[in-house]
Write an enzyme that holds these catalytic residues in place. Sequence first.
Site, short mmCIF file in Angstrom:
data_model
loop_
_atom_site.label_atom_id
_atom_site.label_comp_id
_atom_site.label_asym_id
_atom_site.label_seq_id
_atom_site.Cartn_x
_atom_site.Cartn_y
_atom_site.Cartn_z
N ARG A 107 -31.35 45.07 -42.02
CA ARG A 107 -31.73 46.49 -41.67
C ARG A 107 -30.63 47.25 -42.12
NH1 ARG A 107 -34.14 48.06 -35.88
NH2 ARG A 107 -31.85 47.54 -35.16
N THR A 111 -30.68 53.84 -41.93
CA THR A 111 -31.92 54.39 -42.09
C THR A 111 -32.95 53.53 -41.35
OG1 THR A 111 -32.34 52.90 -43.98
CG2 THR A 111 -31.45 54.89 -44.41
N ASP A 203 -27.95 42.33 -30.19
CA ASP A 203 -28.03 41.86 -31.66
C ASP A 203 -28.15 40.16 -31.42
OD1 ASP A 203 -27.10 42.93 -34.63
OD2 ASP A 203 -27.25 40.80 -34.20
N ASP A 206 -26.00 38.16 -34.17
CA ASP A 206 -24.52 38.10 -33.63
C ASP A 206 -24.62 37.01 -32.43
OD1 ASP A 206 -23.70 39.92 -35.42
OD2 ASP A 206 -23.75 41.57 -34.22
C1 PRP Z 1 -32.72 41.85 -36.67
C2 PRP Z 1 -33.58 40.90 -36.21
C3 PRP Z 1 -34.78 41.35 -37.00
C4 PRP Z 1 -34.67 42.63 -37.26
C5 PRP Z 1 -35.78 43.56 -36.45
O1 PRP Z 1 -32.07 41.40 -38.00
O2 PRP Z 1 -33.40 39.31 -36.40
O3 PRP Z 1 -35.02 40.75 -38.40
O4 PRP Z 1 -33.26 43.20 -37.03
O5 PRP Z 1 -35.63 44.84 -36.64
P1 PRP Z 1 -36.88 45.86 -37.30
O6 PRP Z 1 -38.14 45.15 -36.59
O7 PRP Z 1 -36.21 47.25 -36.72
O8 PRP Z 1 -36.88 45.67 -38.76
P2 PRP Z 1 -30.98 42.01 -38.72
O9 PRP Z 1 -31.34 43.26 -39.61
O10 PRP Z 1 -29.87 43.06 -37.70
O11 PRP Z 1 -30.23 41.01 -39.48
P3 PRP Z 1 -29.31 39.74 -39.10
O12 PRP Z 1 -30.51 38.93 -38.59
O13 PRP Z 1 -28.71 39.43 -40.43
O14 PRP Z 1 -28.37 39.97 -37.88
N1 URA Z 2 -32.40 43.54 -33.88
C1 URA Z 2 -31.69 42.88 -32.85
O1 URA Z 2 -31.15 41.75 -32.96
N2 URA Z 2 -31.90 43.27 -31.40
C2 URA Z 2 -32.45 44.43 -31.39
O2 URA Z 2 -32.54 44.87 -30.10
C3 URA Z 2 -33.31 45.10 -32.65
C4 URA Z 2 -33.08 44.58 -33.61
#
Ligand code: PRP
Ligand code: URA
Length: 212
Positions: A107, A111, A203, A206
């Site tokens: 994400r 944005t 997160d 993380d």
């Molecule tokens: C997180 C999560 C989803 C997304 C959800 O990933 O694992 O993929 O956010 O958010 P959304 O419904 O608003 O799209 P992130 O983009 O943080 O990436 P990561 O898994 O690499 O940490």
């Molecule tokens: N992605 C995450 O990992 N946690 C949240 O709360 C939203 C998006």
Amino acid sequence: MKHFDNVFIFDHPLIRHKVSFLRDKSTGMKEFRELIEEITTVMTYESMKDLPLVPVEVETPLERTVQYRVPEESVAVVPILRAGLGMVNGVHKVFPTARVGHIGMYRDEETLEPQEYYCKLPEGIEEKTVLLVDPMLATGGSACDALTALKKRGCKKIKFMCIIAAPEGIEAVATAHPDVPIYASTLDRCLNEHGYILPGLGDAGDRLYGTK
Ligand code: PRP
Ligand code: URA
């Protein structure tokens, strides 16, 4: 939240019990990873209740009988990178031979728009039941785009499974992809101004990989 026929929230007492530990900020990386896996395994059984079976003849010690089995290789799992990877072992406990596709999404922190950076799917995925997995469904942008990517590559029978969902994400996915059943262990309250789920668990990527 509006009612959607294709949305299934588990709300099982044992899952709620485990999710309470996932949410706890003092839960460390190892336990967090194990909990994600355990919850995924239980949810996989439930989300596959309509999986087609084929008849097979079996010889018991007493007689021949017709029984029913899941056809070999009929299921594939596709994690949305990165956090979805934490659910793959949980699915493999139920379907040890499920092939794995990967879709990379992140994400944009400004944005909140998802960006696809990787997509590699197993051959023949068009014919399989595809379980798309990601622990978090927040705005729904990542799941919507991942579902579009799978459909563009010919997948016809797709289910989406997440652990924590925000109402905003459920509405977005159920509206854009009404043919895709959504399975969530828990429905949370809302998103904060940064797109994080409340009360949520922070997160997921993380916490799974210790990057912060
Ligand atoms: C997180 C999560 C989803 C997304 C959800 O990933 O694992 O993929 O956010 O958010 P959304 O419904 O608003 O799209 P992130 O983009 O943080 O990436 P990561 O898994 O690499 O940490
Ligand atoms: N992605 C995450 O990992 N946690 C949240 O709360 C939203 C998006």
